[in-house]
Design a protein around this motif. Structure first.
Motif, PDB file in Angstrom:
ATOM      1  N   THR A 125      92.411  16.173 -55.465  1.00 45.31           N
ATOM      2  CA  THR A 125      93.744  15.664 -55.746  1.00 45.31           C
ATOM      3  C   THR A 125      94.782  16.706 -55.329  1.00 45.31           C
ATOM      4  O   THR A 125      94.455  17.879 -55.099  1.00 45.31           O
ATOM      5  N   ALA A 126      96.032  16.284 -55.240  1.00 46.04           N
ATOM      6  CA  ALA A 126      97.097  17.237 -54.923  1.00 46.04           C
ATOM      7  C   ALA A 126      97.115  18.368 -55.939  1.00 46.04           C
ATOM      8  O   ALA A 126      97.364  19.532 -55.589  1.00 46.04           O
ATOM      9  N   PHE A 127      96.835  18.056 -57.204  1.00 49.74           N
ATOM     10  CA  PHE A 127      96.817  19.087 -58.244  1.00 49.74           C
ATOM     11  C   PHE A 127      95.756  20.138 -57.922  1.00 49.74           C
ATOM     12  O   PHE A 127      95.996  21.347 -58.016  1.00 49.74           O
ATOM     13  N   THR A 128      94.580  19.682 -57.534  1.00 52.52           N
ATOM     14  CA  THR A 128      93.478  20.598 -57.242  1.00 52.52           C
ATOM     15  C   THR A 128      93.738  21.410 -55.980  1.00 52.52           C
ATOM     16  O   THR A 128      93.443  22.611 -55.938  1.00 52.52           O
ATOM     17  N   MET A 129      94.298  20.779 -54.954  1.00 48.78           N
ATOM     18  CA  MET A 129      94.519  21.472 -53.685  1.00 48.78           C
ATOM     19  C   MET A 129      95.736  22.386 -53.720  1.00 48.78           C
ATOM     20  O   MET A 129      95.757  23.425 -53.054  1.00 48.78           O
ATOM     21  N   GLU A 130      96.777  22.027 -54.485  1.00 45.74           N
ATOM     22  CA  GLU A 130      98.045  22.745 -54.417  1.00 45.74           C
ATOM     23  C   GLU A 130      98.279  23.695 -55.575  1.00 45.74           C
ATOM     24  O   GLU A 130      99.103  24.604 -55.476  1.00 45.74           O
ATOM     25  N   PRO A 149      93.933  21.209 -46.329  1.00 48.47           N
ATOM     26  CA  PRO A 149      94.586  20.517 -45.216  1.00 48.47           C
ATOM     27  C   PRO A 149      96.107  20.647 -45.277  1.00 48.47           C
ATOM     28  O   PRO A 149      96.673  21.108 -46.282  1.00 48.47           O
ATOM     29  N   ALA A 150      96.776  20.197 -44.219  1.00 50.51           N
ATOM     30  CA  ALA A 150      98.234  20.185 -44.173  1.00 50.51           C
ATOM     31  C   ALA A 150      98.784  19.236 -45.240  1.00 50.51           C
ATOM     32  O   ALA A 150      98.071  18.363 -45.758  1.00 50.51           O
ATOM     33  N   SER A 151     100.065  19.378 -45.560  1.00 48.99           N
ATOM     34  CA  SER A 151     100.664  18.636 -46.669  1.00 48.99           C
ATOM     35  C   SER A 151     100.567  17.125 -46.499  1.00 48.99           C
ATOM     36  O   SER A 151     100.313  16.397 -47.466  1.00 48.99           O
ATOM     37  N   ASP A 152     100.764  16.630 -45.282  1.00 49.57           N
ATOM     38  CA  ASP A 152     100.692  15.185 -45.084  1.00 49.57           C
ATOM     39  C   ASP A 152      99.266  14.674 -45.278  1.00 49.57           C
ATOM     40  O   ASP A 152      99.062  13.561 -45.785  1.00 49.57           O
ATOM     41  N   VAL A 153      98.292  15.478 -44.924  1.00 49.73           N
ATOM     42  CA  VAL A 153      96.893  15.097 -45.121  1.00 49.73           C
ATOM     43  C   VAL A 153      96.531  15.178 -46.609  1.00 49.73           C
ATOM     44  O   VAL A 153      95.794  14.324 -47.122  1.00 49.73           O
ATOM     45  N   ARG A 154      97.044  16.173 -47.286  1.00 53.02           N
ATOM     46  CA  ARG A 154      96.811  16.273 -48.735  1.00 53.02           C
ATOM     47  C   ARG A 154      97.309  15.010 -49.439  1.00 53.02           C
ATOM     48  O   ARG A 154      96.677  14.523 -50.379  1.00 53.02           O
ATOM     49  N   ALA A 155      98.432  14.484 -48.981  1.00 51.29           N
ATOM     50  CA  ALA A 155      98.980  13.265 -49.588  1.00 51.29           C
ATOM     51  C   ALA A 155      98.047  12.075 -49.377  1.00 51.29           C
ATOM     52  O   ALA A 155      97.866  11.242 -50.278  1.00 51.29           O
ATOM     53  N   ILE A 156      97.442  11.995 -48.204  1.00 50.42           N
ATOM     54  CA  ILE A 156      96.492  10.916 -47.919  1.00 50.42           C
ATOM     55  C   ILE A 156      95.275  11.008 -48.848  1.00 50.42           C
ATOM     56  O   ILE A 156      94.815  10.006 -49.400  1.00 50.42           O
ATOM     57  N   ILE A 157      94.771  12.218 -49.010  1.00 56.44           N
ATOM     58  CA  ILE A 157      93.604  12.433 -49.875  1.00 56.44           C
ATOM     59  C   ILE A 157      93.936  12.070 -51.317  1.00 56.44           C
ATOM     60  O   ILE A 157      93.181  11.348 -51.987  1.00 56.44           O
ATOM     61  N   HIS A 158      95.069  12.555 -51.793  1.00 57.17           N
ATOM     62  CA  HIS A 158      95.487  12.291 -53.173  1.00 57.17           C
ATOM     63  C   HIS A 158      95.613  10.787 -53.416  1.00 57.17           C
ATOM     64  O   HIS A 158      95.123  10.263 -54.429  1.00 57.17           O
ATOM     65  N   ASP A 159      96.253  10.092 -52.479  1.00 51.00           N
ATOM     66  CA  ASP A 159      96.451   8.657 -52.622  1.00 51.00           C
ATOM     67  C   ASP A 159      95.112   7.920 -52.663  1.00 51.00           C
ATOM     68  O   ASP A 159      94.918   7.000 -53.472  1.00 51.00           O
ATOM     69  N   SER A 160      94.179   8.323 -51.823  1.00 47.62           N
ATOM     70  CA  SER A 160      92.876   7.642 -51.800  1.00 47.62           C
ATOM     71  C   SER A 160      92.122   7.842 -53.106  1.00 47.62           C
ATOM     72  O   SER A 160      91.436   6.925 -53.581  1.00 47.62           O
ATOM     73  N   ILE A 161      92.247   9.001 -53.706  1.00 49.03           N
ATOM     74  CA  ILE A 161      91.541   9.281 -54.960  1.00 49.03           C
ATOM     75  C   ILE A 161      92.055   8.395 -56.085  1.00 49.03           C
ATOM     76  O   ILE A 161      91.273   7.767 -56.813  1.00 49.03           O
ATOM     77  N   PHE A 162      93.378   8.318 -56.240  1.00 45.90           N
ATOM     78  CA  PHE A 162      93.937   7.592 -57.374  1.00 45.90           C
ATOM     79  C   PHE A 162      94.041   6.084 -57.136  1.00 45.90           C
ATOM     80  O   PHE A 162      93.930   5.310 -58.088  1.00 45.90           O
ATOM     81  N   ASN A 163      94.232   5.670 -55.894  1.00 43.81           N
ATOM     82  CA  ASN A 163      94.451   4.252 -55.624  1.00 43.81           C
ATOM     83  C   ASN A 163      93.234   3.529 -55.057  1.00 43.81           C
ATOM     84  O   ASN A 163      93.236   2.299 -54.985  1.00 43.81           O
ATOM     85  N   GLU A 164      92.217   4.288 -54.667  1.00 45.52           N
ATOM     86  CA  GLU A 164      90.979   3.664 -54.192  1.00 45.52           C
ATOM     87  C   GLU A 164      89.803   4.054 -55.085  1.00 45.52           C
ATOM     88  O   GLU A 164      89.230   3.221 -55.774  1.00 45.52           O
ATOM     89  N   SER A 173      86.968   2.817 -43.677  1.00 45.75           N
ATOM     90  CA  SER A 173      88.120   3.393 -42.989  1.00 45.75           C
ATOM     91  C   SER A 173      88.541   4.712 -43.629  1.00 45.75           C
ATOM     92  O   SER A 173      88.931   5.657 -42.923  1.00 45.75           O
ATOM     93  N   THR A 174      88.420   4.791 -44.946  1.00 44.87           N
ATOM     94  CA  THR A 174      88.751   6.042 -45.644  1.00 44.87           C
ATOM     95  C   THR A 174      87.703   7.101 -45.345  1.00 44.87           C
ATOM     96  O   THR A 174      88.029   8.287 -45.172  1.00 44.87           O
ATOM     97  N   ARG A 175      86.442   6.698 -45.277  1.00 44.67           N
ATOM     98  CA  ARG A 175      85.376   7.640 -44.933  1.00 44.67           C
ATOM     99  C   ARG A 175      85.643   8.285 -43.570  1.00 44.67           C
ATOM    100  O   ARG A 175      85.496   9.503 -43.407  1.00 44.67           O
ATOM    101  N   GLU A 176      86.065   7.487 -42.605  1.00 41.55           N
ATOM    102  CA  GLU A 176      86.369   8.018 -41.276  1.00 41.55           C
ATOM    103  C   GLU A 176      87.516   9.018 -41.333  1.00 41.55           C
ATOM    104  O   GLU A 176      87.489  10.048 -40.643  1.00 41.55           O
ATOM    105  N   LYS A 177      88.514   8.742 -42.150  1.00 36.65           N
ATOM    106  CA  LYS A 177      89.625   9.691 -42.313  1.00 36.65           C
ATOM    107  C   LYS A 177      89.116  11.022 -42.860  1.00 36.65           C
ATOM    108  O   LYS A 177      89.499  12.094 -42.379  1.00 36.65           O
ATOM    109  N   TYR A 178      88.259  10.952 -43.856  1.00 35.32           N
ATOM    110  CA  TYR A 178      87.729  12.174 -44.468  1.00 35.32           C
ATOM    111  C   TYR A 178      86.873  12.953 -43.472  1.00 35.32           C
ATOM    112  O   TYR A 178      86.928  14.191 -43.437  1.00 35.32           O
ATOM    113  N   ILE A 179      86.085  12.257 -42.694  1.00 35.18           N
ATOM    114  CA  ILE A 179      85.252  12.939 -41.702  1.00 35.18           C
ATOM    115  C   ILE A 179      86.131  13.709 -40.717  1.00 35.18           C
ATOM    116  O   ILE A 179      85.840  14.867 -40.369  1.00 35.18           O
ATOM    117  N   ASN A 180      87.232  13.113 -40.293  1.00 33.42           N
ATOM    118  CA  ASN A 180      88.144  13.792 -39.371  1.00 33.42           C
ATOM    119  C   ASN A 180      88.853  14.959 -40.039  1.00 33.42           C
ATOM    120  O   ASN A 180      89.079  16.000 -39.413  1.00 33.42           O
TER     121      ASN A 180
END
Length: 230
Positions: A125-130, A149-164, A173-180
């Motif tokens: 989560t953003a809390f854990t990373m930041e 990761p960069a701030s915009d990527v951290r936001a993607i990760i945080h959103d996927s954790i809480f909303n998915e 599709s989220t798995r592919e994002k994480y792999i990249n």
């Protein structure tokens, strides 16, 4: 075998993994019909999420400390907080208890030592990373370098954790994002990746990546079994 206290429900999907791995690990170590002595207090994650959205970490700490006291009163010899992000209030929980809280950062460090790596990419989560409740003990106590990761990527990760993940969605599709994302961290020098949210290990497996993964659920379970089976 000592009794392991577990704070669950954060989320219940990852709590199932804690329960499964604790029992499988016990059987592997002791054999036969052995299973793990576990005393769990499972909280309502929705209540915690509401408090987090208000930045009311004091109340989060109070709720988890009370749940932890329930396990101590029931005879637990140690405690696992079954979520990386909730280690933000680990000191509050420990302050309410006589039994030790087995901090997830120590478990991560154990795995890094086994892998003989010192530069780790951290996802969570953003809390854990930041914030520094995971990264600071890893760097100061265990001399590990942590990159995120960069701030915009951290936001993607945080959103996927809480909303998915928190509502049971694990999308290809989220798995592919994480792999990249993991590939980018590897290109930036990471020698291993910390799956620093207990749900990420439900999405990403070792076979998805070319770099070692430290699944914090497995690491936490192994540390608990090391302490419980004496």
């Amino acid at each position: 075998m000592k009794k392991i206290g577990l704070l669950g429900g954060m989320t219940w999907g990852s709590t199932i993994e804690y329960y499964r791995l604790l029992n499988e690990g016990t059987r592997k170590r002791l054999g036969g019909r052995h299973s793990c002595k576990i005393l769990m207090d499972s909280v309502d994650f929705s209540e915690l999420h509401e408090l987090i959205s208000k930045d009311d970490w004091t109340s989060v700490g109070t709720k988890l400390a009370q749940a932890a006291l329930n396990t101590e009163a029931g005879g637990a010899d140690m405690l696992l907080i079954g979520a990386n992000t909730m280690h933000r209030v680990a000191d509050t929980v420990q302050g309410a208890l006589e039994i030790p809280v087995l901090h997830i950062s120590d478990a991560i460090a154990n795995k890094a030592k086994e892998l003989n790596v010192s530069k780790l990419g951290l996802l969570g989560t953003a809390f854990t990373m930041e914030q520094d409740f995971i990264s600071k003990p890893l760097s100061e106590k265990h001399d590990l370098e942590i990159i995120t990761p960069a701030s915009d990527v951290r936001a993607i990760i945080h959103d996927s954790i809480f909303n998915e993940f928190a509502v049971g969605k694990f999308l290809d599709s989220t798995r592919e994002k994480y792999i990249n994302i993991i590939k980018d961290l590897e290109a930036n020098g990471a020698e291993a990746i910390i799956l620093g949210c207990t749900e990420i290990g439900l999405l990403i497996k070792a076979s998805d990546c070319n770099i070692p993964l430290i699944d914090t659920v497995q690491a936490h379970v192994d540390a608990a079994l090391d302490a419980a089976i004496v």
